[in-house]
Design an enzyme around this catalytic site. Structure first.
Site, PDB file in Angstrom:
ATOM      1  N   SER A  19      27.864  80.073  69.023  1.00 60.92           N
ATOM      2  CA  SER A  19      28.602  81.147  68.607  1.00 60.92           C
ATOM      3  C   SER A  19      30.022  81.244  69.357  1.00 60.92           C
ATOM      4  O   SER A  19      30.537  81.805  69.035  1.00 60.92           O
ATOM      5  CB  SER A  19      27.635  82.429  69.075  1.00 60.92           C
TER       6      SER A  19
ATOM      7  N   HIS B  40      29.240  77.237  62.088  1.00 60.49           N
ATOM      8  CA  HIS B  40      28.498  78.481  62.592  1.00 60.49           C
ATOM      9  C   HIS B  40      28.197  79.637  61.504  1.00 60.49           C
ATOM     10  O   HIS B  40      28.820  80.065  60.750  1.00 60.49           O
ATOM     11  CB  HIS B  40      29.573  79.289  63.430  1.00 60.49           C
TER      12      HIS B  40
ATOM     13  N   GLU C 242      31.605  79.794  59.736  1.00 64.39           N
ATOM     14  CA  GLU C 242      32.994  79.426  60.384  1.00 64.39           C
ATOM     15  C   GLU C 242      33.094  77.794  60.791  1.00 64.39           C
ATOM     16  O   GLU C 242      31.929  77.381  61.402  1.00 64.39           O
ATOM     17  CB  GLU C 242      33.025  80.041  62.002  1.00 64.39           C
TER      18      GLU C 242
ATOM     19  N   ASN D  46      33.011  86.556  66.581  1.00 66.63           N
ATOM     20  CA  ASN D  46      32.218  87.071  67.771  1.00 66.63           C
ATOM     21  C   ASN D  46      33.351  87.590  68.785  1.00 66.63           C
ATOM     22  O   ASN D  46      33.005  88.480  69.623  1.00 66.63           O
ATOM     23  CB  ASN D  46      31.397  86.020  68.568  1.00 66.63           C
TER      24      ASN D  46
HETATM   25  N1  3HC Z   1      16.392  88.337  57.632  1.00 70.59           N
HETATM   26  C1  3HC Z   1      16.445  87.685  56.298  1.00 70.59           C
HETATM   27  N2  3HC Z   1      16.622  88.602  55.342  1.00 70.59           N
HETATM   28  C2  3HC Z   1      17.125  89.819  55.589  1.00 70.59           C
HETATM   29  C3  3HC Z   1      17.103  90.375  56.744  1.00 70.59           C
HETATM   30  C4  3HC Z   1      16.578  89.467  57.979  1.00 70.59           C
HETATM   31  N3  3HC Z   1      16.542  90.171  59.100  1.00 70.59           N
HETATM   32  N4  3HC Z   1      17.216  91.614  56.349  1.00 70.59           N
HETATM   33  C5  3HC Z   1      17.559  91.966  55.223  1.00 70.59           C
HETATM   34  N5  3HC Z   1      17.479  90.604  54.537  1.00 70.59           N
HETATM   35  C6  3HC Z   1      17.696  90.513  53.314  1.00 70.59           C
HETATM   36  C7  3HC Z   1      16.669  91.214  52.491  1.00 70.59           C
HETATM   37  O1  3HC Z   1      15.617  90.417  52.020  1.00 70.59           O
HETATM   38  C8  3HC Z   1      17.579  91.362  50.968  1.00 70.59           C
HETATM   39  O2  3HC Z   1      17.297  90.139  50.360  1.00 70.59           O
HETATM   40  P1  3HC Z   1      17.459  90.322  48.663  1.00 70.59           P
HETATM   41  O3  3HC Z   1      18.808  91.143  48.235  1.00 70.59           O
HETATM   42  O4  3HC Z   1      17.765  88.654  48.284  1.00 70.59           O
HETATM   43  O5  3HC Z   1      15.968  90.829  48.418  1.00 70.59           O
HETATM   44  C9  3HC Z   1      18.907  91.661  51.650  1.00 70.59           C
HETATM   45  O6  3HC Z   1      18.995  90.815  52.836  1.00 70.59           O
HETATM   46  C10 3HC Z   1      19.628  92.775  51.801  1.00 70.59           C
HETATM   47  O7  3HC Z   1      18.524  93.608  52.411  1.00 70.59           O
HETATM   48  P2  3HC Z   1      18.084  94.935  52.281  1.00 70.59           P
HETATM   49  O8  3HC Z   1      18.742  95.691  51.011  1.00 70.59           O
HETATM   50  O9  3HC Z   1      16.592  95.443  52.792  1.00 70.59           O
HETATM   51  O10 3HC Z   1      18.933  95.692  53.563  1.00 70.59           O
HETATM   52  P3  3HC Z   1      20.453  96.175  53.580  1.00 70.59           P
HETATM   53  O11 3HC Z   1      21.139  96.295  52.118  1.00 70.59           O
HETATM   54  O12 3HC Z   1      20.581  96.982  54.700  1.00 70.59           O
HETATM   55  O13 3HC Z   1      21.004  94.778  54.170  1.00 70.59           O
HETATM   56  C11 3HC Z   1      21.948  93.366  55.971  1.00 70.59           C
HETATM   57  C12 3HC Z   1      20.691  94.199  55.229  1.00 70.59           C
HETATM   58  C13 3HC Z   1      22.214  92.305  54.917  1.00 70.59           C
HETATM   59  C14 3HC Z   1      21.103  92.811  57.090  1.00 70.59           C
HETATM   60  C15 3HC Z   1      22.888  94.509  56.329  1.00 70.59           C
HETATM   61  O14 3HC Z   1      22.488  95.262  57.065  1.00 70.59           O
HETATM   62  C16 3HC Z   1      24.097  93.651  57.072  1.00 70.59           C
HETATM   63  O15 3HC Z   1      24.963  93.184  56.344  1.00 70.59           O
HETATM   64  N6  3HC Z   1      23.992  93.927  58.407  1.00 70.59           N
HETATM   65  C17 3HC Z   1      25.208  93.472  59.139  1.00 70.59           C
HETATM   66  C18 3HC Z   1      24.880  92.062  59.644  1.00 70.59           C
HETATM   67  C19 3HC Z   1      25.900  91.355  60.362  1.00 70.59           C
HETATM   68  O16 3HC Z   1      26.901  92.080  60.968  1.00 70.59           O
HETATM   69  N7  3HC Z   1      25.623  89.937  60.723  1.00 70.59           N
HETATM   70  C20 3HC Z   1      26.482  89.376  61.816  1.00 70.59           C
HETATM   71  C21 3HC Z   1      25.804  89.334  63.292  1.00 70.59           C
HETATM   72  S1  3HC Z   1      26.851  88.464  64.217  1.00 70.59           S
HETATM   73  C22 3HC Z   1      26.175  86.914  64.100  1.00 70.59           C
HETATM   74  O17 3HC Z   1      25.314  86.622  63.342  1.00 70.59           O
HETATM   75  C23 3HC Z   1      26.997  85.846  64.999  1.00 70.59           C
HETATM   76  C24 3HC Z   1      26.162  85.295  65.862  1.00 70.59           C
HETATM   77  O18 3HC Z   1      26.724  84.219  66.401  1.00 70.59           O
HETATM   78  C25 3HC Z   1      25.332  86.079  66.749  1.00 70.59           C
END
Ligand code: 3HC
Length: 273
Positions: free
Chosen positions: A106, A127, A139, A177
């Site tokens: 990251s 990434h 990325e 990030n």
């Molecule tokens: N793991 C795997 N799949 C997941 C999940 C999880 N923890 N949470 C939700 N999902 C899947 C669901 O199964 C669903 O899939 P489907 O449409 O194929 O059935 C889909 O995501 C949508 O889920 P939901 O309808 O239950 O929930 P939401 O509409 O609330 O979406 C989310 C969930 C996609 C996680 C949404 O809340 C989101 O986009 N959150 C922001 C995530 C974000 O910002 N990520 C970046 C983080 S930074 C990073 O990763 C960088 C690294 O270096 C640390």
């Protein structure tokens, strides 16, 4: 993260080797993928046949030498530069000459991993984002040593996985990030200062800005240990106070409240008994 990457890669038609330190962990990762695929079948997002074919493309192993057949190796181990450098040294020894060795880091300097190998031109960052099966962005990180072919192949790989690649220079935090973590850190500071409750901060950012989840839900999803490692790496690179981890975050990690993966972070994920 590793299992999410393996899942979307296998669904995109690639043969995948999941290598973990122990066979039981590798098997558990694949069992987790099977469960997620099964849920997708139940939701009628994919057919049972597609799920079965994807699963059959995944091999789980603890044997390092199996990676010698791979065209691309993508590491997704702990965010610790010494662990990653040691791994790159080993991978360089095992992998075929043409193999691209990539990191899912990251924030850590990709160049340091590249320079552990005899092929710094074939090392880059790829990434993915949490959850890797859902988030479209990848990325592609270009250390100054990477060849054009390596970067192009990494982008082609991301596109083939149905992701959207962006190219970024090898600087801590890349794009996402570097912008996201000052925000998350400041949310923890706001909580620490008692300005609002974490529930209300989460609600504010969801309902006031249209973010899919609030900062504390997101920190728990990413993992507090990973988040702290990211902030420390950002601070190490830029010495910008915005990146200096808020003491509460560090203390949460010491208390092993790591987020969803440990059952407790800012929120509690243990099911009520
Ligand atoms: N793991 C795997 N799949 C997941 C999940 C999880 N923890 N949470 C939700 N999902 C899947 C669901 O199964 C669903 O899939 P489907 O449409 O194929 O059935 C889909 O995501 C949508 O889920 P939901 O309808 O239950 O929930 P939401 O509409 O609330 O979406 C989310 C969930 C996609 C996680 C949404 O809340 C989101 O986009 N959150 C922001 C995530 C974000 O910002 N990520 C970046 C983080 S930074 C990073 O990763 C960088 C690294 O270096 C640390």
């Amino acid at each position: 993260m590793g299992s999410g990457i393996a899942q979307c890669t296998a669904l995109s038609g690639f043969e995948v080797v999941v290598r973990s330190r122990s066979q039981s962990t590798a098997d558990a990762l694949v069992a987790g993928i099977e469960k997620t695929l099964q849920k997708q079948v139940e939701k009628e997002k994919i057919t049972g046949e597609v799920a079965g074919t994807a699963l059959s493309r995944i091999t789980a192993t603890s044997d390092f030498s199996v990676l010698s057949d791979c065209d691309l190796v993508l590491e997704s181990v702990v965010e610790d530069i010494h662990t990653k450098k040691h791994l790159f040294l080993e991978l360089d020894r095992i992998c075929a000459d043409h193999t691209i060795i990539a990191t899912n880091t990251s924030t850590l300097p990709v160049i340091e991993m590249a320079m552990e190998t005899g092929r710094p031109d074939k090392v880059c960052g790829i990434h993915f984002f949490n959850p890797a099966t859902v988030m479209k962005l990848v990325e592609v990180v270009r250390p100054i040593t990477a060849s054009e072919d390596t970067i192009e192949s990494a982008k082609e790989f991301a596109t083939a996985c149905d992701k959207i690649p962006v190219e970024v220079r090898d600087q801590a935090g890349f794009v996402v990030n570097a912008l996201l973590f000052p925000y998350l850190n400041n949310a923890v500071r706001m909580l620490e200062q008692g300005i609002a409750s974490m529930e209300d901060i989460d609600t504010s950012m969801k309902e006031g800005c249209g973010f899919p989840m609030g900062p504390f839900t997101l920190l728990d999803l990413v993992g507090l240990d990973t988040s702290l490692a990211i902030l420390d790496a950002l601070y190490e690179e830029y010495r910008d106070p915005n990146y200096a981890a808020v003491p509460l975050l560090r203390r949460m990690v010491t208390a092993e409240r790591l987020g969803r993966k440990s059952g407790r972070g800012f929120y509690n994920y243990h099911s009520e008994k």
